[in-house]
Design a protein around this motif. Structure first.
Motif, PDB file in Angstrom:
ATOM      1  N   GLY A   4       0.809  -1.212   0.000  1.00  0.00           N
ATOM      2  CA  GLY A   4       0.000   0.000   0.000  1.00  0.00           C
ATOM      3  C   GLY A   4       0.843   1.262   0.000  1.00  0.00           C
ATOM      4  N   LEU A  22      -6.138   1.330   3.752  1.00  0.00           N
ATOM      5  CA  LEU A  22      -5.119   0.360   3.341  1.00  0.00           C
ATOM      6  C   LEU A  22      -5.056  -0.813   4.313  1.00  0.00           C
ATOM      7  CD1 LEU A  22      -2.377   2.863   2.180  1.00  0.00           C
ATOM      8  CD2 LEU A  22      -3.772   1.381   0.715  1.00  0.00           C
ATOM      9  N   CYS A  27      -3.250  -4.756   3.417  1.00  0.00           N
ATOM     10  CA  CYS A  27      -1.911  -4.556   2.870  1.00  0.00           C
ATOM     11  C   CYS A  27      -0.880  -5.092   3.855  1.00  0.00           C
ATOM     12  CB  CYS A  27      -1.662  -3.074   2.607  1.00  0.00           C
ATOM     13  SG  CYS A  27      -2.653  -2.429   1.257  1.00  0.00           S
ATOM     14  N   VAL A  30       2.819  -0.976   4.155  1.00  0.00           N
ATOM     15  CA  VAL A  30       2.269   0.312   3.731  1.00  0.00           C
ATOM     16  C   VAL A  30       3.376   1.363   3.773  1.00  0.00           C
ATOM     17  CG1 VAL A  30       0.621   2.142   4.271  1.00  0.00           C
ATOM     18  CG2 VAL A  30      -0.057  -0.253   4.529  1.00  0.00           C
ATOM     19  N   GLU A  67      -1.845  -1.194  -3.849  1.00  0.00           N
ATOM     20  CA  GLU A  67      -2.980  -0.341  -3.490  1.00  0.00           C
ATOM     21  C   GLU A  67      -2.489   1.080  -3.284  1.00  0.00           C
ATOM     22  OE1 GLU A  67      -6.239  -1.085  -2.910  1.00  0.00           O
ATOM     23  OE2 GLU A  67      -6.111  -3.252  -3.154  1.00  0.00           O
ATOM     24  N   ASN A  69      -3.983   4.692  -2.122  1.00  0.00           N
ATOM     25  CA  ASN A  69      -5.157   5.341  -1.571  1.00  0.00           C
ATOM     26  C   ASN A  69      -4.903   6.834  -1.501  1.00  0.00           C
ATOM     27  OD1 ASN A  69      -7.032   6.358   0.643  1.00  0.00           O
ATOM     28  ND2 ASN A  69      -7.761   4.280   0.283  1.00  0.00           N
TER      29      ASN A  69
END
Length: 109
Positions: A4, A22, A27, A30, A67, A69
């Motif tokens: 993430g 996340l 995840c 991150v 991912e 965000n």
């Protein structure tokens, strides 16, 4: 493997809601940073992508999911609803602002 990345561009913005999203996305790792949109080099993003590439090379049969965000900010507008004509970021002189035309094979008749 799910990696993430969360980023804010201003000191008054918070990362908590992005980090929470996340976390909900499960995840494993991150990466986060607070860095201006004008800055084109984002060290934590580069680290996140490098980690995803390492996992893909080490285990090609395992899916690697990245991912990202972010929270969209409303675009700046003038009092009459138009966008201002000036920008706060100057374009990088090394980047071309032109768009390549499609190759003849990709054109449809």
């Amino acid at each position: 493997m799910r990696t993430g990345y969360a980023r804010t561009s201003a000191a008054h913005q918070e990362l908590a809601s992005q980090l929470e999203a996340l976390h909900r996305a499960e995840c494993h790792k991150v990466f986060q940073e607070q860095i201006s949109t004008c800055v084109k080099v984002r060290p934590e993003l580069e680290k996140a992508l490098a980690l995803a590439r390492q996992f893909r090379e080490a285990a090609p049969e395992t899916p690697v999911i990245f991912e990202r965000n972010y929270i969209r900010r409303p675009r700046a507008t003038t009092a009459d609803g138009r966008r201002p004509s000036t920008t706060t970021c100057s374009p990088s002189p090394s980047r071309s602002m032109t768009r390549a035309s499609p190759s003849p094979k990709s054109r449809r008749s």
